[in-house]
Design a protein around this motif. Structure first.
Motif, PDB file in Angstrom:
ATOM      1  N   THR A 116     -38.388 -29.280 -24.867  1.00 20.87           N
ATOM      2  CA  THR A 116     -39.661 -28.779 -24.358  1.00 20.87           C
ATOM      3  C   THR A 116     -39.743 -27.273 -24.600  1.00 20.87           C
ATOM      4  OG1 THR A 116     -38.749 -28.294 -22.173  1.00 20.87           O
ATOM      5  CG2 THR A 116     -39.612 -30.526 -22.532  1.00 20.87           C
ATOM      6  N   ASP A 117     -40.903 -26.693 -24.276  1.00 22.26           N
ATOM      7  CA  ASP A 117     -41.058 -25.237 -24.370  1.00 22.26           C
ATOM      8  C   ASP A 117     -39.993 -24.518 -23.548  1.00 22.26           C
ATOM      9  OD1 ASP A 117     -43.227 -25.354 -26.056  1.00 22.26           O
ATOM     10  OD2 ASP A 117     -44.727 -25.096 -24.483  1.00 22.26           O
ATOM     11  N   SER A 118     -39.688 -25.068 -22.374  1.00 23.79           N
ATOM     12  CA  SER A 118     -38.692 -24.438 -21.494  1.00 23.79           C
ATOM     13  C   SER A 118     -37.318 -24.399 -22.150  1.00 23.79           C
ATOM     14  CB  SER A 118     -38.608 -25.192 -20.166  1.00 23.79           C
ATOM     15  OG  SER A 118     -39.831 -25.130 -19.472  1.00 23.79           O
ATOM     16  N   ASP A 119     -36.949 -25.494 -22.820  1.00 26.79           N
ATOM     17  CA  ASP A 119     -35.663 -25.515 -23.527  1.00 26.79           C
ATOM     18  C   ASP A 119     -35.610 -24.428 -24.591  1.00 26.79           C
ATOM     19  OD1 ASP A 119     -34.235 -27.766 -22.360  1.00 26.79           O
ATOM     20  OD2 ASP A 119     -35.736 -29.047 -23.286  1.00 26.79           O
ATOM     21  N   ILE A 120     -36.700 -24.289 -25.332  1.00 27.97           N
ATOM     22  CA  ILE A 120     -36.727 -23.294 -26.406  1.00 27.97           C
ATOM     23  C   ILE A 120     -36.635 -21.887 -25.832  1.00 27.97           C
ATOM     24  CG2 ILE A 120     -38.010 -22.434 -28.397  1.00 27.97           C
ATOM     25  CD1 ILE A 120     -36.882 -25.359 -28.568  1.00 27.97           C
ATOM     26  N   ASP A 121     -37.346 -21.633 -24.721  1.00 27.37           N
ATOM     27  CA  ASP A 121     -37.275 -20.319 -24.069  1.00 27.37           C
ATOM     28  C   ASP A 121     -35.844 -20.006 -23.633  1.00 27.37           C
ATOM     29  OD1 ASP A 121     -39.966 -19.758 -24.360  1.00 27.37           O
ATOM     30  OD2 ASP A 121     -40.514 -20.611 -22.409  1.00 27.37           O
ATOM     31  N   LEU A 122     -35.195 -20.983 -23.005  1.00 30.23           N
ATOM     32  CA  LEU A 122     -33.825 -20.784 -22.530  1.00 30.23           C
ATOM     33  C   LEU A 122     -32.856 -20.604 -23.693  1.00 30.23           C
ATOM     34  CD1 LEU A 122     -33.738 -23.430 -19.645  1.00 30.23           C
ATOM     35  CD2 LEU A 122     -33.615 -20.944 -19.382  1.00 30.23           C
ATOM     36  N   ALA A 123     -33.058 -21.385 -24.746  1.00 28.36           N
ATOM     37  CA  ALA A 123     -32.172 -21.296 -25.910  1.00 28.36           C
ATOM     38  C   ALA A 123     -32.271 -19.933 -26.580  1.00 28.36           C
ATOM     39  CB  ALA A 123     -32.513 -22.398 -26.909  1.00 28.36           C
ATOM     40  N   GLN A 124     -33.473 -19.365 -26.590  1.00 25.16           N
ATOM     41  CA  GLN A 124     -33.673 -18.081 -27.248  1.00 25.16           C
ATOM     42  C   GLN A 124     -33.028 -16.926 -26.491  1.00 25.16           C
ATOM     43  OE1 GLN A 124     -37.935 -17.949 -27.811  1.00 25.16           O
ATOM     44  NE2 GLN A 124     -37.826 -18.988 -29.791  1.00 25.16           N
ATOM     45  N   THR A 125     -32.718 -17.138 -25.223  1.00 26.32           N
ATOM     46  CA  THR A 125     -32.041 -16.093 -24.444  1.00 26.32           C
ATOM     47  C   THR A 125     -30.521 -16.269 -24.464  1.00 26.32           C
ATOM     48  OG1 THR A 125     -32.156 -17.370 -22.375  1.00 26.32           O
ATOM     49  CG2 THR A 125     -34.022 -15.930 -22.897  1.00 26.32           C
ATOM     50  N   ASN A 126     -30.065 -17.333 -25.132  1.00 21.76           N
ATOM     51  CA  ASN A 126     -28.630 -17.618 -25.191  1.00 21.76           C
ATOM     52  C   ASN A 126     -28.145 -17.375 -26.619  1.00 21.76           C
ATOM     53  OD1 ASN A 126     -26.104 -19.066 -25.512  1.00 21.76           O
ATOM     54  ND2 ASN A 126     -26.542 -20.069 -23.556  1.00 21.76           N
ATOM     55  N   SER A 127     -27.399 -16.310 -26.811  1.00 23.05           N
ATOM     56  CA  SER A 127     -26.956 -15.932 -28.157  1.00 23.05           C
ATOM     57  C   SER A 127     -26.033 -16.984 -28.767  1.00 23.05           C
ATOM     58  CB  SER A 127     -26.249 -14.577 -28.125  1.00 23.05           C
ATOM     59  OG  SER A 127     -25.127 -14.616 -27.248  1.00 23.05           O
ATOM     60  N   HIS A 128     -25.248 -17.670 -27.920  1.00 22.95           N
ATOM     61  CA  HIS A 128     -24.339 -18.702 -28.428  1.00 22.95           C
ATOM     62  C   HIS A 128     -25.127 -19.855 -29.035  1.00 22.95           C
ATOM     63  CE1 HIS A 128     -20.946 -21.391 -28.804  1.00 22.95           C
ATOM     64  NE2 HIS A 128     -21.584 -22.294 -28.071  1.00 22.95           N
ATOM     65  N   ILE A 129     -26.196 -20.274 -28.342  1.00 27.08           N
ATOM     66  CA  ILE A 129     -27.028 -21.363 -28.865  1.00 27.08           C
ATOM     67  C   ILE A 129     -27.709 -20.921 -30.149  1.00 27.08           C
ATOM     68  CG2 ILE A 129     -29.061 -22.799 -28.441  1.00 27.08           C
ATOM     69  CD1 ILE A 129     -28.330 -22.790 -25.481  1.00 27.08           C
ATOM     70  N   GLN A 130     -28.270 -19.722 -30.142  1.00 29.82           N
ATOM     71  CA  GLN A 130     -28.992 -19.236 -31.313  1.00 29.82           C
ATOM     72  C   GLN A 130     -28.096 -19.165 -32.544  1.00 29.82           C
ATOM     73  OE1 GLN A 130     -32.324 -18.556 -31.889  1.00 29.82           O
ATOM     74  NE2 GLN A 130     -32.444 -19.690 -29.972  1.00 29.82           N
ATOM     75  N   SER A 131     -26.853 -18.743 -32.355  1.00 26.13           N
ATOM     76  CA  SER A 131     -25.945 -18.610 -33.496  1.00 26.13           C
ATOM     77  C   SER A 131     -25.474 -19.963 -34.024  1.00 26.13           C
ATOM     78  CB  SER A 131     -24.728 -17.764 -33.100  1.00 26.13           C
ATOM     79  OG  SER A 131     -23.982 -18.405 -32.072  1.00 26.13           O
ATOM     80  N   SER A 132     -25.582 -21.007 -33.183  1.00 29.88           N
ATOM     81  CA  SER A 132     -25.096 -22.326 -33.590  1.00 29.88           C
ATOM     82  C   SER A 132     -26.205 -23.234 -34.105  1.00 29.88           C
ATOM     83  CB  SER A 132     -24.386 -23.015 -32.415  1.00 29.88           C
ATOM     84  OG  SER A 132     -25.293 -23.270 -31.356  1.00 29.88           O
ATOM     85  N   VAL A 133     -27.453 -22.788 -34.022  1.00 32.65           N
ATOM     86  CA  VAL A 133     -28.591 -23.583 -34.493  1.00 32.65           C
ATOM     87  C   VAL A 133     -29.232 -22.854 -35.666  1.00 32.65           C
ATOM     88  CG1 VAL A 133     -30.826 -24.585 -33.906  1.00 32.65           C
ATOM     89  CG2 VAL A 133     -28.994 -24.546 -32.203  1.00 32.65           C
ATOM     90  N   ILE A 134     -28.949 -23.345 -36.871  1.00 29.45           N
ATOM     91  CA  ILE A 134     -29.452 -22.715 -38.093  1.00 29.45           C
ATOM     92  C   ILE A 134     -30.087 -23.785 -38.981  1.00 29.45           C
ATOM     93  CG2 ILE A 134     -28.840 -21.399 -40.153  1.00 29.45           C
ATOM     94  CD1 ILE A 134     -26.458 -20.287 -38.578  1.00 29.45           C
TER      95      ILE A 134
END
Length: 204
Positions: A116-134
């Motif tokens: 959901t939008d909420s998941d994406i918002d939370l993921a964007q504030t988590n550097s670990h998630i961002q670095s692992s999703v390419i």
């Protein structure tokens, strides 16, 4: 990002308005659910002994319905059906499925079984998630990946979206499978049920 994906369900050859039902979210318990989903998708390869040769399309039976139901809610949505058929067509392999499913689970921060939008918002504030999703998965991607038009993205929809990004499948594959899905979806609910399969077989 390519936004053709979610246009397919709205611009298919069938003129009818599809009434899509929201799938029930399934709480997950880490990798065990991921493995279960992968097993169910993998089993789709030739569960009823039908080989896909050339343009031949095997019948879709009650056994297929059970195996294609990735999230275990008792019905098969368009994206689940698409993943099932793509597996039968040897368009995708288990390695791709495992990789993309793990990526989905990292993004599904609230572990609801949908993005959901909420998941994406939370993921964007988590550097670990961002670095692992390419490549990154943004709200624009979320909208484009929402094949069933429910406002959320399930694991099957995410799989289809990423596979298209990876050039494993193309728009022609998606259109062909969506047309088959809509022919089977006799009650136009947006999901396949046992009743749909029984009626479809009676009409053949």
């Amino acid at each position: 990002m390519d936004q053709d994906l979610n246009q397919t369900s709205r611009t298919s050859s069938s003129p009818r308005k599809r009434r899509l039902r929201r799938s029930r979210s399934v709480p997950r318990g880490g990798d065990s659910v991921s493995n279960d989903q992968n097993i169910k998708i993998n089993a789709a390869a030739d569960i009823n002994g039908d080989e896909v040769v050339g343009s031949a399309v095997p019948l879709f039976t009650k056994i297929d319905l059970e195996v294609a139901d990735i999230n275990g809610d008792g019905v098969v949505g368009a994206a689940e059906f698409m993943v099932y058929r793509l597996k039968q067509m040897n368009k995708i392999d288990q390695e791709d499925i495992i990789k993309i499913t793990k990526e989905f689970e990292r993004l599904d921060v609230d572990e609801s079984g949908t993005l959901t939008d909420s998941d994406i918002d939370l993921a964007q504030t988590n550097s670990h998630i961002q670095s692992s999703v390419i490549p990154r998965f943004t709200k624009i991607d979320l909208e484009a990946a929402d094949l069933e038009g429910e406002g959320v993205v399930g694991v099957a929809e995410f799989l289809v979206y990423r596979l298209k990004e990876m050039d494993k499948i193309d728009q022609e594959d998606i259109i062909g499978i969506m047309e088959e899905f809509e022919k089977l979806d006799l009650d136009e609910s947006g999901t396949l049920t046992t009743s749909d399969i029984v009626l479809a077989h009676q009409n053949t």
